[in-house]
Design a protein around this motif. Structure first.
Motif, PDB file in Angstrom:
ATOM      1  N   ASN A  32       0.985  -1.280  -0.225  1.00  0.00           N
ATOM      2  CA  ASN A  32      -0.085   0.055   0.159  1.00  0.00           C
ATOM      3  C   ASN A  32       0.981   1.156   0.120  1.00  0.00           C
ATOM      4  O   ASN A  32       1.951   1.216   0.801  1.00  0.00           O
ATOM      5  CB  ASN A  32      -0.797   0.182   1.159  1.00  0.00           C
ATOM      6  CG  ASN A  32      -1.783  -1.136   1.334  1.00  0.00           C
ATOM      7  OD1 ASN A  32      -2.487  -1.453   0.522  1.00  0.00           O
ATOM      8  ND2 ASN A  32      -1.356  -2.010   2.367  1.00  0.00           N
ATOM      9  N   ALA A  34       1.349   5.654  -0.401  1.00  0.00           N
ATOM     10  CA  ALA A  34       0.927   6.960  -0.342  1.00  0.00           C
ATOM     11  C   ALA A  34       2.067   7.696  -1.454  1.00  0.00           C
ATOM     12  O   ALA A  34       3.315   7.707  -0.772  1.00  0.00           O
ATOM     13  CB  ALA A  34       0.676   7.439   0.982  1.00  0.00           C
ATOM     14  N   ALA A  47      -1.733   8.231  -8.868  1.00  0.00           N
ATOM     15  CA  ALA A  47      -2.486   7.529  -7.973  1.00  0.00           C
ATOM     16  C   ALA A  47      -3.533   6.500  -8.772  1.00  0.00           C
ATOM     17  O   ALA A  47      -3.638   5.520  -8.506  1.00  0.00           O
ATOM     18  CB  ALA A  47      -3.277   8.179  -6.940  1.00  0.00           C
ATOM     19  N   THR A  53      -2.328   5.975  -3.167  1.00  0.00           N
ATOM     20  CA  THR A  53      -2.851   7.136  -2.939  1.00  0.00           C
ATOM     21  C   THR A  53      -2.215   8.439  -2.813  1.00  0.00           C
ATOM     22  O   THR A  53      -0.990   8.527  -2.570  1.00  0.00           O
ATOM     23  CB  THR A  53      -2.989   7.011  -1.096  1.00  0.00           C
ATOM     24  OG1 THR A  53      -3.934   5.759  -0.938  1.00  0.00           O
ATOM     25  CG2 THR A  53      -3.864   8.018  -0.501  1.00  0.00           C
ATOM     26  N   ARG A  75      -5.632   6.879   6.096  1.00  0.00           N
ATOM     27  CA  ARG A  75      -5.863   6.036   4.625  1.00  0.00           C
ATOM     28  C   ARG A  75      -5.401   4.510   4.760  1.00  0.00           C
ATOM     29  O   ARG A  75      -6.228   3.608   4.312  1.00  0.00           O
ATOM     30  CB  ARG A  75      -5.663   6.708   3.491  1.00  0.00           C
ATOM     31  CG  ARG A  75      -6.340   8.310   3.299  1.00  0.00           C
ATOM     32  CD  ARG A  75      -6.141   8.647   1.751  1.00  0.00           C
ATOM     33  NE  ARG A  75      -6.357   9.879   1.681  1.00  0.00           N
ATOM     34  CZ  ARG A  75      -6.256  10.755   0.619  1.00  0.00           C
ATOM     35  NH1 ARG A  75      -5.992  10.181  -0.497  1.00  0.00           N
ATOM     36  NH2 ARG A  75      -6.447  11.825   0.592  1.00  0.00           N
ATOM     37  N   GLN A  76      -4.365   4.533   5.198  1.00  0.00           N
ATOM     38  CA  GLN A  76      -3.528   3.004   5.184  1.00  0.00           C
ATOM     39  C   GLN A  76      -2.616   2.734   6.152  1.00  0.00           C
ATOM     40  O   GLN A  76      -2.126   1.557   5.941  1.00  0.00           O
ATOM     41  CB  GLN A  76      -2.601   3.212   3.510  1.00  0.00           C
ATOM     42  CG  GLN A  76      -1.412   4.043   3.721  1.00  0.00           C
ATOM     43  CD  GLN A  76      -0.793   4.205   2.580  1.00  0.00           C
ATOM     44  OE1 GLN A  76      -1.195   3.812   1.302  1.00  0.00           O
ATOM     45  NE2 GLN A  76       0.703   4.182   2.618  1.00  0.00           N
TER      46      GLN A  76
END
Length: 259
Positions: A32, A34, A47, A53, A75-76
């Protein structure tokens, strides 16, 4: 550290160049990710294309960095990997003489300071925020997190007009080992990549003869680096638990000439 769907990572400067390649490699491995970047247009586009993200972040600002880390974690989850690719520079001689008037012009100190703030301080700012968050985690196989910084061949082979950029990147090299020692008791590693000449968007539109001249400077292979090669090393530094406190040149054995 294993790179899979359980890993949360942040890449600064992740919307282009070396950062973008790293985002793609991390996403391909299942992590994951960002993307921290100043450019919302390219950040959102990246993204959307990668499934990462996007979080707008200005590494020159304490508030912006703090807000970006908080949003990414919302978010993650808390990141266990941070790759710092945000940076930039200028090309101004230490002192220059105007060819027309003969006037002597010193390098403006504010422009020198800006390059150090963007590269050295910006990288350190992100490292401290990330490491503080990593310290809240339970170790996995003995480690809590991994940090990867980006210096440059200019850190040791600075060319004419690169006093600010060379100093800023040398600062990143110089702080790598002390940070590794500071964070050792917390199970957090840090390494720095020192790239040579890479084929990034900075060379978009460059004439073929310029690219050929740059390629010729590299002993082997005789070409500029490919961003995916940077990303490959960044991921290995995350995976290889015994790599800590190191600065690694990634440059085809180039040693930059004075100009």
């Amino acid at each position: 550290m294993k790179i899979d769907s359980d890993l949360s990572a942040i890449v600064t400067g992740g919307a282009s160049g070396l950062g973008l390649a790293t985002v793609k490699a991390l996403r391909a491995a299942g992590a994951n990710v960002a993307i921290f970047d100043l450019n919302p247009e390219s950040g959102e586009k990246t993204a959307g294309e990668t499934g990462a993200t996007f979080v707008r972040c200005d590494v020159l600002s304490d508030d912006s960095v703090a807000e970006a880390f908080a949003e990414a974690r919302r978010r993650q989850g808390q990141e266990r990997a941070l790759i710092c690719c945000a940076g930039g520079g200028n090309a101004i001689p230490t002192v220059r003489r105007d060819k027309t008037t003969g006037a002597i012009q010193p390098f403006p100190a504010d422009k020198f300071e800006w390059v150090l703030r963007l590269n050295t301080v910006g990288t350190f700012r992100c490292i401290t925020h990330s490491a503080a968050g990593m310290m809240t985690l339970d170790p996995i196989d003995g480690e809590r997190g991994v940090l990867v910084s980006t210096a440059s061949a200019a850190a040791t082979d600075g060319q004419m007009g690169q006093a600010a950029y060379a100093a800023a990147k040398a600062g990143i090299v110089g702080m790598t080992l002390p940070i590794a020692r500071d964070l050792s008791r917390e199970g957090i590693r840090i390494n720095t990549i020192q790239p040579g000449i890479f084929l990034t968007p900075a060379f978009d539109g460059a004439p073929p003869e310029m690219i050929d001249a740059l390629n010729a400077q590299v002993p082997f292979p005789k070409r500029m680096g490919i961003p995916a090669e940077y990303a490959s090393l960044a991921l290995e530094l995350i995976r290889n638990t015994y790599m800590n406190g190191e600065t690694i040149r990634l440059d085809g054995a180039i040693r930059m000439q004075p100009r």
